[in-house]
Scaffold this motif. Structure first.
Motif, PDB file in Angstrom:
ATOM      1  N   ARG A  81      35.585  77.010 -52.419  1.00 19.24           N
ATOM      2  CA  ARG A  81      37.059  76.931 -52.417  1.00 19.24           C
ATOM      3  C   ARG A  81      37.608  77.043 -51.006  1.00 19.24           C
ATOM      4  O   ARG A  81      38.616  76.421 -50.679  1.00 19.24           O
ATOM      5  CB  ARG A  81      37.640  78.040 -53.299  1.00 19.24           C
ATOM      6  CG  ARG A  81      37.309  77.881 -54.757  1.00 19.24           C
ATOM      7  CD  ARG A  81      37.764  79.093 -55.550  1.00 19.24           C
ATOM      8  NE  ARG A  81      37.052  79.148 -56.819  1.00 19.24           N
ATOM      9  CZ  ARG A  81      36.963  80.220 -57.575  1.00 19.24           C
ATOM     10  NH1 ARG A  81      37.550  81.340 -57.215  1.00 19.24           N
ATOM     11  NH2 ARG A  81      36.295  80.174 -58.703  1.00 19.24           N
ATOM     12  N   ASP A  82      36.938  77.860 -50.182  1.00 19.95           N
ATOM     13  CA  ASP A  82      37.384  78.025 -48.795  1.00 19.95           C
ATOM     14  C   ASP A  82      37.090  76.777 -47.964  1.00 19.95           C
ATOM     15  O   ASP A  82      37.841  76.456 -47.039  1.00 19.95           O
ATOM     16  CB  ASP A  82      36.693  79.235 -48.157  1.00 19.95           C
ATOM     17  CG  ASP A  82      37.139  80.559 -48.760  1.00 19.95           C
ATOM     18  OD1 ASP A  82      38.192  80.609 -49.423  1.00 19.95           O
ATOM     19  OD2 ASP A  82      36.407  81.562 -48.565  1.00 19.95           O
TER      20      ASP A  82
ATOM     21  N   PHE B 208      36.506  73.422 -49.224  1.00 16.05           N
ATOM     22  CA  PHE B 208      37.087  72.175 -49.740  1.00 16.05           C
ATOM     23  C   PHE B 208      38.420  72.444 -50.442  1.00 16.05           C
ATOM     24  O   PHE B 208      38.471  73.226 -51.398  1.00 16.05           O
ATOM     25  CB  PHE B 208      36.136  71.515 -50.750  1.00 16.05           C
ATOM     26  CG  PHE B 208      34.800  71.140 -50.190  1.00 16.05           C
ATOM     27  CD1 PHE B 208      34.664  70.060 -49.329  1.00 16.05           C
ATOM     28  CD2 PHE B 208      33.657  71.851 -50.530  1.00 16.05           C
ATOM     29  CE1 PHE B 208      33.425  69.698 -48.815  1.00 16.05           C
ATOM     30  CE2 PHE B 208      32.413  71.506 -50.029  1.00 16.05           C
ATOM     31  CZ  PHE B 208      32.301  70.424 -49.166  1.00 16.05           C
ATOM     32  N   THR B 209      39.465  71.756 -50.020  1.00 16.98           N
ATOM     33  CA  THR B 209      40.757  71.924 -50.699  1.00 16.98           C
ATOM     34  C   THR B 209      40.723  71.351 -52.113  1.00 16.98           C
ATOM     35  O   THR B 209      41.550  71.718 -52.946  1.00 16.98           O
ATOM     36  CB  THR B 209      41.898  71.259 -49.903  1.00 16.98           C
ATOM     37  OG1 THR B 209      41.603  69.872 -49.735  1.00 16.98           O
ATOM     38  CG2 THR B 209      42.087  71.925 -48.555  1.00 16.98           C
ATOM     39  N   ALA B 210      39.778  70.453 -52.386  1.00 19.69           N
ATOM     40  CA  ALA B 210      39.662  69.840 -53.718  1.00 19.69           C
ATOM     41  C   ALA B 210      38.821  70.690 -54.675  1.00 19.69           C
ATOM     42  O   ALA B 210      38.538  70.253 -55.790  1.00 19.69           O
ATOM     43  CB  ALA B 210      39.077  68.442 -53.610  1.00 19.69           C
TER      44      ALA B 210
ATOM     45  N   ILE C 274      38.980  74.206 -56.657  1.00 18.00           N
ATOM     46  CA  ILE C 274      39.916  75.268 -57.036  1.00 18.00           C
ATOM     47  C   ILE C 274      39.276  76.109 -58.141  1.00 18.00           C
ATOM     48  O   ILE C 274      38.275  75.705 -58.735  1.00 18.00           O
ATOM     49  CB  ILE C 274      41.265  74.660 -57.517  1.00 18.00           C
ATOM     50  CG1 ILE C 274      41.060  73.728 -58.716  1.00 18.00           C
ATOM     51  CG2 ILE C 274      41.956  73.913 -56.359  1.00 18.00           C
ATOM     52  CD1 ILE C 274      42.349  73.188 -59.320  1.00 18.00           C
TER      53      ILE C 274
ATOM     54  N   SER D  15      37.578  63.286 -51.433  1.00 10.87           N
ATOM     55  CA  SER D  15      37.478  64.094 -50.216  1.00 10.87           C
ATOM     56  C   SER D  15      36.149  64.847 -50.083  1.00 10.87           C
ATOM     57  O   SER D  15      35.840  65.347 -49.000  1.00 10.87           O
ATOM     58  CB  SER D  15      38.642  65.091 -50.140  1.00 10.87           C
ATOM     59  OG  SER D  15      38.551  66.055 -51.176  1.00 10.87           O
TER      60      SER D  15
END
Length: 127
Positions: free
Chosen positions: A69-70, A72-74, A76, A94
């Protein structure tokens, strides 16, 4: 990696199957009746219909889940899942395909590793 590529890769896992126990629109992937992934077209927040992306839920080690999560913004916390143990990966292009495949492999292996020894050994022998 697009949704078809993810679907195809999920089904390459030994003894994997797909069903829709939650109804149409959510594919659930299992190994020996144990879920290791879901795949669905979804939207979150105020996205409009044009901004919908396919999403795959994958089981994950808690420390790795947070690290992904830290990075890759994709990635969650798992949507409708235990957010400590599951991540949702938004298939927006991405994340490199190899990384998504690695996450799928890890999810599958985590689920198999919690099976009884006889089943686990049978499945691992097919890898």
């Amino acid at each position: 990696m697009d949704s078809q590529g993810v679907h195809d890769y999920l089904l390459t896992k030994p003894l994997s199957s797909v069903a829709q126990p939650f109804g149409p629109g959510v594919d659930v992937y299992k190994v020996k009746d144990k879920m290791f992934a879901t795949l669905a077209l979804g939207k979150m927040g105020k996205e409009d219909e044009d901004n919908r992306h396919w999403r795959v839920n994958l089981k994950c080690d808690p420390d790795e889940a947070q690290a992904l999560r830290d990075i890759f913004t994709a990635v969650i916390p798992g949507y409708h899942m235990n957010k400590k143990l599951w991540n949702t990966v938004i298939l927006d292009g991405s994340i490199p395909a190899g990384e998504i495949q690695r996450m799928i492999d890890n999810s599958y292996t985590l689920v198999v590793s919690n099976m009884p020894k006889k089943e686990r050994e049978q499945i691992l022998s097919l890898l």
